[in-house]
Design a protein around this motif. Sequence first.
Motif, PDB file in Angstrom:
ATOM      1  N   LYS A 274      12.031  10.136   4.965  1.00 10.24           N
ATOM      2  CA  LYS A 274      11.090  10.496   4.210  1.00 10.24           C
ATOM      3  C   LYS A 274       9.893  10.712   4.860  1.00 10.24           C
ATOM      4  O   LYS A 274       9.062  11.636   4.653  1.00 10.24           O
ATOM      5  N   LYS A 275       9.519   9.835   5.871  1.00 13.11           N
ATOM      6  CA  LYS A 275       8.392   9.914   6.606  1.00 13.11           C
ATOM      7  C   LYS A 275       8.321  10.988   7.579  1.00 13.11           C
ATOM      8  O   LYS A 275       7.310  11.611   7.665  1.00 13.11           O
TER       9      LYS A 275
ATOM     10  N   GLU B 135      -5.164  10.912   4.654  1.00  9.42           N
ATOM     11  CA  GLU B 135      -6.299  11.746   3.909  1.00  9.42           C
ATOM     12  C   GLU B 135      -5.298  13.115   3.696  1.00  9.42           C
ATOM     13  O   GLU B 135      -5.652  13.769   2.696  1.00  9.42           O
ATOM     14  N   ASP B 136      -4.292  13.267   4.301  1.00 10.53           N
ATOM     15  CA  ASP B 136      -3.410  14.351   4.282  1.00 10.53           C
ATOM     16  C   ASP B 136      -2.486  14.289   2.833  1.00 10.53           C
ATOM     17  O   ASP B 136      -1.711  15.476   2.558  1.00 10.53           O
ATOM     18  N   ILE B 137      -2.306  13.133   2.197  1.00 12.95           N
ATOM     19  CA  ILE B 137      -1.445  12.960   1.051  1.00 12.95           C
ATOM     20  C   ILE B 137      -1.846  13.616  -0.171  1.00 12.95           C
ATOM     21  O   ILE B 137      -2.944  12.888  -0.476  1.00 12.95           O
ATOM     22  N   PRO B 138      -1.204  14.523  -0.556  1.00 15.99           N
ATOM     23  CA  PRO B 138      -1.698  14.983  -1.905  1.00 15.99           C
ATOM     24  C   PRO B 138      -1.651  13.727  -3.078  1.00 15.99           C
ATOM     25  O   PRO B 138      -0.840  12.894  -2.982  1.00 15.99           O
ATOM     26  N   ASP B 139      -2.344  14.020  -3.982  1.00 20.55           N
ATOM     27  CA  ASP B 139      -2.902  12.824  -5.141  1.00 20.55           C
ATOM     28  C   ASP B 139      -1.534  12.915  -5.659  1.00 20.55           C
ATOM     29  O   ASP B 139      -1.456  11.741  -6.377  1.00 20.55           O
ATOM     30  N   ASP B 140      -0.595  13.845  -6.034  1.00 18.26           N
ATOM     31  CA  ASP B 140       0.447  13.918  -6.775  1.00 18.26           C
ATOM     32  C   ASP B 140       1.721  13.557  -6.122  1.00 18.26           C
ATOM     33  O   ASP B 140       2.813  13.767  -6.463  1.00 18.26           O
ATOM     34  N   TYR B 141       1.458  13.149  -4.687  1.00 15.93           N
ATOM     35  CA  TYR B 141       2.655  12.928  -4.010  1.00 15.93           C
ATOM     36  C   TYR B 141       3.320  11.518  -4.353  1.00 15.93           C
ATOM     37  O   TYR B 141       2.925  10.637  -4.756  1.00 15.93           O
ATOM     38  N   ALA B 142       4.622  11.417  -4.583  1.00 17.74           N
ATOM     39  CA  ALA B 142       5.447  10.365  -5.052  1.00 17.74           C
ATOM     40  C   ALA B 142       5.358   9.040  -3.961  1.00 17.74           C
ATOM     41  O   ALA B 142       6.034   8.973  -2.883  1.00 17.74           O
ATOM     42  N   LEU B 143       4.599   8.183  -4.392  1.00 21.88           N
ATOM     43  CA  LEU B 143       4.413   6.960  -3.751  1.00 21.88           C
ATOM     44  C   LEU B 143       4.895   5.746  -4.624  1.00 21.88           C
ATOM     45  O   LEU B 143       4.442   5.775  -5.929  1.00 21.88           O
TER      46      LEU B 143
ATOM     47  N   HIS C  50      -2.128   8.793  15.367  1.00 23.09           N
ATOM     48  CA  HIS C  50      -3.082   7.585  15.196  1.00 23.09           C
ATOM     49  C   HIS C  50      -2.766   6.576  13.974  1.00 23.09           C
ATOM     50  O   HIS C  50      -2.829   7.136  12.954  1.00 23.09           O
ATOM     51  N   GLU C  51      -2.726   5.225  14.226  1.00 26.12           N
ATOM     52  CA  GLU C  51      -2.401   4.453  13.230  1.00 26.12           C
ATOM     53  C   GLU C  51      -3.851   4.401  12.492  1.00 26.12           C
ATOM     54  O   GLU C  51      -5.054   4.158  13.124  1.00 26.12           O
ATOM     55  N   PRO C  52      -3.995   4.368  10.994  1.00 22.06           N
ATOM     56  CA  PRO C  52      -2.583   4.248  10.286  1.00 22.06           C
ATOM     57  C   PRO C  52      -2.098   5.654   9.981  1.00 22.06           C
ATOM     58  O   PRO C  52      -3.207   6.346   9.899  1.00 22.06           O
ATOM     59  N   SER C  53      -1.204   5.771  10.006  1.00 26.08           N
ATOM     60  CA  SER C  53      -0.279   6.917   9.424  1.00 26.08           C
ATOM     61  C   SER C  53       0.912   6.891   8.476  1.00 26.08           C
ATOM     62  O   SER C  53       0.979   5.984   8.273  1.00 26.08           O
ATOM     63  N   VAL C  54       1.433   7.991   8.080  1.00 28.48           N
ATOM     64  CA  VAL C  54       2.329   8.073   7.191  1.00 28.48           C
ATOM     65  C   VAL C  54       3.529   7.243   7.511  1.00 28.48           C
ATOM     66  O   VAL C  54       4.536   6.647   6.627  1.00 28.48           O
ATOM     67  N   PHE C  55       3.626   6.804   8.868  1.00 26.29           N
ATOM     68  CA  PHE C  55       4.875   6.221   9.390  1.00 26.29           C
ATOM     69  C   PHE C  55       4.536   4.633   9.396  1.00 26.29           C
ATOM     70  O   PHE C  55       5.407   3.884   9.457  1.00 26.29           O
TER      71      PHE C  55
ATOM     72  N   ASP D 153       6.948  16.502   8.961  1.00 22.51           N
ATOM     73  CA  ASP D 153       7.290  18.020   9.199  1.00 22.51           C
ATOM     74  C   ASP D 153       6.342  18.855   8.296  1.00 22.51           C
ATOM     75  O   ASP D 153       5.964  20.163   8.599  1.00 22.51           O
ATOM     76  N   ASP D 154       6.123  18.502   7.252  1.00 24.30           N
ATOM     77  CA  ASP D 154       5.113  19.013   6.073  1.00 24.30           C
ATOM     78  C   ASP D 154       3.799  18.950   6.242  1.00 24.30           C
ATOM     79  O   ASP D 154       2.819  19.461   5.622  1.00 24.30           O
ATOM     80  N   GLY D 155       3.489  18.474   7.585  1.00 24.64           N
ATOM     81  CA  GLY D 155       1.900  18.403   8.075  1.00 24.64           C
ATOM     82  C   GLY D 155       1.234  17.345   7.399  1.00 24.64           C
ATOM     83  O   GLY D 155      -0.229  17.190   7.599  1.00 24.64           O
ATOM     84  N   ILE D 156       1.812  16.158   6.760  1.00 19.77           N
ATOM     85  CA  ILE D 156       1.290  15.097   6.089  1.00 19.77           C
ATOM     86  C   ILE D 156       1.369  14.027   7.104  1.00 19.77           C
ATOM     87  O   ILE D 156       2.358  13.375   7.238  1.00 19.77           O
TER      88      ILE D 156
END
Length: 286
Positions: free
Chosen positions: A32-33, A45-53, A18-23, A38-41
């Motif tokens: 990378k998406k 809300e699933d994105i860890p605070d330290d994830y490289a964005l 469902h939008e919006p999503s990491v895609f 595949d990692d369940g993100i």
Amino acid sequence: CSDPYDCDFTGYCWSHIHEPSVFNLYRMSSSKKFKMYDDGIIKYEDIPDDYALNKVQKLQVEALLNDHITIDKSIIKEFIKTIKYPISFFDFETFQNAIPRFNGQRPYMQIPFQYSLHILNKKDKLSHIEYLGDENKDPRRELAERMIRDLPKSGSIIAYYQSFEISRINELASIFPDLSDDLSKLVGRFVDLIDPFRQLGYYHPNFNGSFSIKAVLPAMFPNDPELDYKKLEIQDGGMAMDTFANLYLLKDQDQRKKTRNDLLAYCRLDTLAMVKILEKLQSITI
């Protein structure tokens, strides 16, 4: 799912996304998406605070999670300083043919057939001029001549993603050497309305990672019927392209007239949208 062709099962397989999503993350590679998926993100809300964005992706996520509009007045002010009156808001529509119909046309060449032009002077007087070519003949010569005549001789020419308009003008200049001087003079006057958004002078959570005018306009002007593409018969450039490319095959004159009016209405909204967006940006800096 889309390489080499769109898969017919995409709607089924993606029904749980469902939008919006990491895609929807801005300018992130597909690999990378899918790695995030595949990692369940999946959701923001699933994105860890330290994830490289990158900067835009971080803003995109934070704006949506916090339902917050980000405004940097200094960026908007610097952009507005580059604009000179009279302001010409300009937009082309083009079509393509696999098999060329006209002399000097290559397969799938972008052929401009229409433009809309809103002109705003210092007294806030707004006028509108439009051109729509004859679908039964090559529209380029007449369009180029009309454009030279209709555009003011001074002031800024505002486009949204200006490289498209500039490329078409350069092509017209190469096709018609006798018009090349007048056409080339237009190029240096262009100002790109997408710039303050790409520079993050204004970011709305409903942009959803896109800075296209189709994303920016409804976010800045929600529920405004005058600025709603969905109320038009022709709602995007692809529809306009296909409609005009096949218009010469239409024999019903009443339907032909209606279709031409639909094309004019769509292109007119593209430039009216730019007028309204600039006015909104100007009001923010007051």
